[in-house]
Design a protein around this motif. Structure first.
Motif, PDB file in Angstrom:
ATOM      1  N   MET A   1      27.142  -7.440  -0.025  1.00 35.86           N
ATOM      2  CA  MET A   1      26.417  -8.273   0.911  1.00 35.86           C
ATOM      3  C   MET A   1      25.508  -7.396   1.752  1.00 35.86           C
ATOM      4  SD  MET A   1      29.176 -10.910   2.610  1.00 35.86           S
ATOM      5  CE  MET A   1      30.413  -9.664   2.926  1.00 35.86           C
ATOM      6  N   LYS A   2      24.399  -7.945   2.088  1.00 32.86           N
ATOM      7  CA  LYS A   2      23.493  -7.284   3.012  1.00 32.86           C
ATOM      8  C   LYS A   2      23.777  -7.822   4.419  1.00 32.86           C
ATOM      9  CE  LYS A   2      19.785  -6.268  -0.257  1.00 32.86           C
ATOM     10  NZ  LYS A   2      20.610  -6.297  -1.427  1.00 32.86           N
ATOM     11  N   GLU A   5      21.930 -10.875   5.613  1.00 31.48           N
ATOM     12  CA  GLU A   5      22.384 -12.109   4.967  1.00 31.48           C
ATOM     13  C   GLU A   5      23.612 -12.672   5.690  1.00 31.48           C
ATOM     14  OE1 GLU A   5      20.992 -11.050   0.396  1.00 31.48           O
ATOM     15  OE2 GLU A   5      23.025 -10.515   1.039  1.00 31.48           O
ATOM     16  N   VAL A   6      24.511 -11.786   6.093  1.00 28.91           N
ATOM     17  CA  VAL A   6      25.688 -12.209   6.847  1.00 28.91           C
ATOM     18  C   VAL A   6      25.255 -12.791   8.192  1.00 28.91           C
ATOM     19  CG1 VAL A   6      27.778 -11.370   7.994  1.00 28.91           C
ATOM     20  CG2 VAL A   6      27.222 -10.590   5.690  1.00 28.91           C
ATOM     21  N   THR A 135      32.076 -11.022  -0.273  1.00 27.67           N
ATOM     22  CA  THR A 135      30.952 -11.751  -0.842  1.00 27.67           C
ATOM     23  C   THR A 135      30.393 -12.719   0.192  1.00 27.67           C
ATOM     24  OG1 THR A 135      32.283 -13.604  -1.661  1.00 27.67           O
ATOM     25  CG2 THR A 135      32.012 -11.684  -3.149  1.00 27.67           C
ATOM     26  N   LYS A 136      29.136 -13.122   0.001  1.00 25.10           N
ATOM     27  CA  LYS A 136      28.535 -14.097   0.914  1.00 25.10           C
ATOM     28  C   LYS A 136      29.335 -15.400   0.906  1.00 25.10           C
ATOM     29  CE  LYS A 136      24.384 -13.778  -0.823  1.00 25.10           C
ATOM     30  NZ  LYS A 136      22.967 -14.035  -1.083  1.00 25.10           N
ATOM     31  N   VAL A 159      29.690  -4.803   4.148  1.00 25.21           N
ATOM     32  CA  VAL A 159      28.257  -4.945   3.906  1.00 25.21           C
ATOM     33  C   VAL A 159      27.678  -3.634   3.388  1.00 25.21           C
ATOM     34  CG1 VAL A 159      27.946  -6.794   5.611  1.00 25.21           C
ATOM     35  CG2 VAL A 159      27.679  -4.416   6.320  1.00 25.21           C
TER      36      VAL A 159
END
Length: 185
Positions: A1-2, A5-6, A135-136, A159
């Motif tokens: 995950m970036k 994005e979180v 994961t997202k 992340v």
């Protein structure tokens, strides 16, 4: 995950009156870029202080959900807040740690979070709810669950070290951040 994005997931799932405190550096800059709002308080230049400040407000604004967003480096700088949070048992408090295993805002030096389990520390001290997302999809699922569940809650997101390119600085000064946040209260 970036990380950004979180932060978008957090911004897209919080309630209108939920209060967010974000740690110094890139986490605050990325949150500002993806989801600025008056109910966000960006702790500029305050590494290690985000969770304690957020916890203090959670104690007096106990009808509102208070979310502290920390990086692993900032969290490791002030581990004492984890047992304090567990002892105080604020039902409205959610501590989110974005763990990329580096001090991203100071040059990418490694932290010790690859060898120290922050969620096990939260568990050992008595946090009510503890989740770890890789994961997202799992992050969003856990976040939605914890926003509805009495806390204190701890959510760790693994992340990537990746940062947004050319992320702008927060265009508000500390006094402006404080004043608009006070109005939002």
């Amino acid at each position: 995950m970036k990380r950004h994005e979180v932060l978008k997931i957090i911004s897209g799932n919080i309630g209108k009156n939920d209060l967010i405190f974000s740690t110094t550096g890139m986490i605050s800059r990325e949150l500002f870029a993806v989801g600025d709002r008056p109910q966000n308080f960006y702790l500029l230049g305050s590494m290690g202080l985000t969770a304690p400040v957020a916890l203090g407000l959670a104690m007096v604004k106990n009808k509102r959900k208070v979310i502290a967003i920390e990086g692993d480096g900032s969290m490791l700088l002030n581990l004492a807040v984890i047992p304090l949070t567990a002892v105080l048992k604020n039902k409205n408090f959610l501590l989110v740690v974005l763990d990329n295993e580096v001090y991203g805002s100071t040059g990418g030096q490694p932290t010790i979070s690859s060898a120290v389990s922050l969620e096990k520390i939260a568990q050992a001290t008595g946090f009510r709810n503890i989740k770890r997302a890789k994961t997202k999809k799992s992050f969003e699922e856990f976040l939605k669950q914890l926003l509805k569940t009495p806390g204190p809650s701890f959510l760790l997101a693994k992340v990537e070290k990746f940062q947004l390119e050319k992320i702008p600085r927060i265009s508000l000064g500390p006094e402006a951040i404080k004043n608009r946040f006070k109005k939002a209260l």
